[in-house]
Design a protein around this motif. Structure first.
Motif, short mmCIF file in Angstrom:
data_model
loop_
_atom_site.label_atom_id
_atom_site.label_comp_id
_atom_site.label_asym_id
_atom_site.label_seq_id
_atom_site.Cartn_x
_atom_site.Cartn_y
_atom_site.Cartn_z
N GLN A 1 44.31 37.90 55.98
CA GLN A 1 43.49 38.06 57.18
C GLN A 1 42.08 38.52 56.87
O GLN A 1 41.25 38.60 57.76
CB GLN A 1 44.16 39.06 58.11
CG GLN A 1 45.51 38.60 58.60
CD GLN A 1 46.22 39.67 59.39
OE1 GLN A 1 45.59 40.37 60.16
NE2 GLN A 1 47.52 39.78 59.21
N ARG A 2 41.80 38.84 55.60
CA ARG A 2 40.48 39.35 55.24
C ARG A 2 39.61 38.24 54.65
O ARG A 2 40.13 37.26 54.11
CB ARG A 2 40.64 40.48 54.21
CG ARG A 2 41.35 41.69 54.76
CD ARG A 2 41.31 42.84 53.76
NE ARG A 2 42.10 43.95 54.26
CZ ARG A 2 43.21 44.41 53.68
NH1 ARG A 2 43.64 43.88 52.55
NH2 ARG A 2 43.86 45.41 54.21
N ASP B 1 31.83 48.16 32.02
CA ASP B 1 30.46 47.71 31.79
C ASP B 1 29.64 47.80 33.07
O ASP B 1 28.68 47.07 33.26
CB ASP B 1 30.44 46.29 31.22
CG ASP B 1 31.17 45.29 32.13
OD1 ASP B 1 31.72 45.72 33.16
OD2 ASP B 1 31.17 44.10 31.81
N GLY B 2 30.04 48.69 33.95
CA GLY B 2 29.32 48.85 35.21
C GLY B 2 29.80 47.89 36.27
O GLY B 2 29.26 47.85 37.37
N HIS B 3 30.79 47.10 35.95
CA HIS B 3 31.34 46.14 36.90
C HIS B 3 32.79 46.50 37.17
O HIS B 3 33.35 47.40 36.57
CB HIS B 3 31.26 44.71 36.35
CG HIS B 3 29.85 44.25 36.11
ND1 HIS B 3 29.00 43.91 37.12
CD2 HIS B 3 29.15 44.11 34.96
CE1 HIS B 3 27.83 43.57 36.61
NE2 HIS B 3 27.89 43.68 35.30
N GLY B 4 33.41 45.75 38.06
CA GLY B 4 34.81 46.00 38.36
C GLY B 4 35.48 44.75 38.90
O GLY B 4 34.85 43.71 39.09
N THR B 5 36.77 44.88 39.12
CA THR B 5 37.53 43.77 39.68
C THR B 5 38.15 44.21 41.00
O THR B 5 38.35 45.38 41.26
CB THR B 5 38.66 43.32 38.73
OG1 THR B 5 39.57 44.39 38.54
CG2 THR B 5 38.10 42.85 37.40
N THR B 6 38.43 43.21 41.82
CA THR B 6 39.17 43.42 43.05
C THR B 6 40.36 42.48 43.01
O THR B 6 40.51 41.70 42.07
CB THR B 6 38.28 43.17 44.29
OG1 THR B 6 38.98 43.62 45.46
CG2 THR B 6 37.89 41.72 44.45
N LEU B 7 41.22 42.55 43.99
CA LEU B 7 42.41 41.71 44.04
C LEU B 7 42.28 40.71 45.18
O LEU B 7 41.88 41.07 46.28
CB LEU B 7 43.66 42.56 44.25
CG LEU B 7 43.97 43.58 43.17
CD1 LEU B 7 45.09 44.51 43.62
CD2 LEU B 7 44.34 42.88 41.88
N ALA B 8 42.63 39.46 44.88
CA ALA B 8 42.59 38.41 45.90
C ALA B 8 43.95 37.73 45.98
O ALA B 8 44.62 37.54 44.96
CB ALA B 8 41.51 37.39 45.57
N VAL B 9 44.35 37.37 47.19
CA VAL B 9 45.59 36.64 47.40
C VAL B 9 45.36 35.19 46.96
O VAL B 9 44.36 34.57 47.34
CB VAL B 9 46.03 36.69 48.88
CG1 VAL B 9 47.30 35.90 49.11
CG2 VAL B 9 46.20 38.13 49.34
N THR B 10 46.25 34.67 46.15
CA THR B 10 46.14 33.29 45.67
C THR B 10 46.77 32.33 46.67
O THR B 10 47.40 32.74 47.64
CB THR B 10 46.87 33.14 44.32
OG1 THR B 10 48.27 33.37 44.54
CG2 THR B 10 46.32 34.08 43.26
N GLU B 11 46.61 31.02 46.40
CA GLU B 11 47.27 30.02 47.25
C GLU B 11 48.78 30.21 47.20
O GLU B 11 49.47 30.08 48.20
CB GLU B 11 46.88 28.61 46.82
CG GLU B 11 45.45 28.26 47.18
CD GLU B 11 45.12 26.78 46.95
OE1 GLU B 11 46.02 26.00 46.58
OE2 GLU B 11 43.96 26.43 47.16
#
Length: 180
Positions: free
Chosen positions: A17-18, A67-77
């Motif tokens: 839903q996001r 390294d000053g960055h990051g990851t997030t989580l995404a729902v796949t197909e």
């Protein structure tokens, strides 16, 4: 086929839903080792994937990469399919007409048969509708999961209007109403 846990269903449904299917934030109370274990298992199944977080857009971080960055989580197909939602396919055409790029064609979500979501819709489309007890018995969901499916997947994703009425004999009855 792997059966989803209640927590996995909640994470995937919320992410669906996001914008850009971002799965964060995780449900309240899911943190630390339990969150890591749940997410790791979902990544192994291919339902979630780590993607670079766009901090400028305010995307929540799953982990920092150092390294000053990051990851997030995404729902796949595969994650969307696991909860009975067909991924929305957007085709962009490279055809240019009069110097203006054509509008992308949007394929609206289609319902797969044989899913709990399809079962829920068929129950709600019956003239007599369905009570929460009937929905729970048919799907095996808990009441809050059924209400979430009616609000989220049916209401927000598919644009269906679920109405409830009080019946003296049966209690609260849910039906798919008319879009206004």
């Amino acid at each position: 086929m792997t059966t989803l846990t209640e927590t996995q269903t909640i994470i995937l449904s919320a992410g669906a839903q996001r914008p850009e299917n971002i799965a964060l934030p995780l449900p309240k109370g899911l943190a630390g080792a339990a969150a890591k274990m749940a997410v790791t298992k979902m990544i192994e199944h291919g339902w979630l994937q780590e993607v670079d977080a766009n901090i400028r857009k305010g995307e929540p971080l799953w982990r920092e990469t150092g390294d000053g960055h990051g990851t997030t989580l995404a729902v796949t197909e595969a994650g969307l399919l696991a909860i009975g939602i067909e991924p929305v396919v957007v085709k962009t055409t490279a055809a240019i007409h009069d110097g203006v790029e054509a509008e992308p064609e949007v394929k609206h979500p289609t319902l797969r048969t044989g899913t709990k979501q399809a079962l829920l819709i068929s129950m709600l489309q019956r003239p007599e509708g369905a009570t929460m007890q009937e929905i729970i018995a048919a799907t095996g969901w808990q009441a809050h999961s059924a209400r979430g499916a009616m609000s989220g997947a049916l209401g927000k994703k598919l644009g269906l209007v679920v109405v409830s009425t009080k019946d003296d004999a049966r209690g609260r009855v849910y039906r798919i109403g008319q879009n206004h």
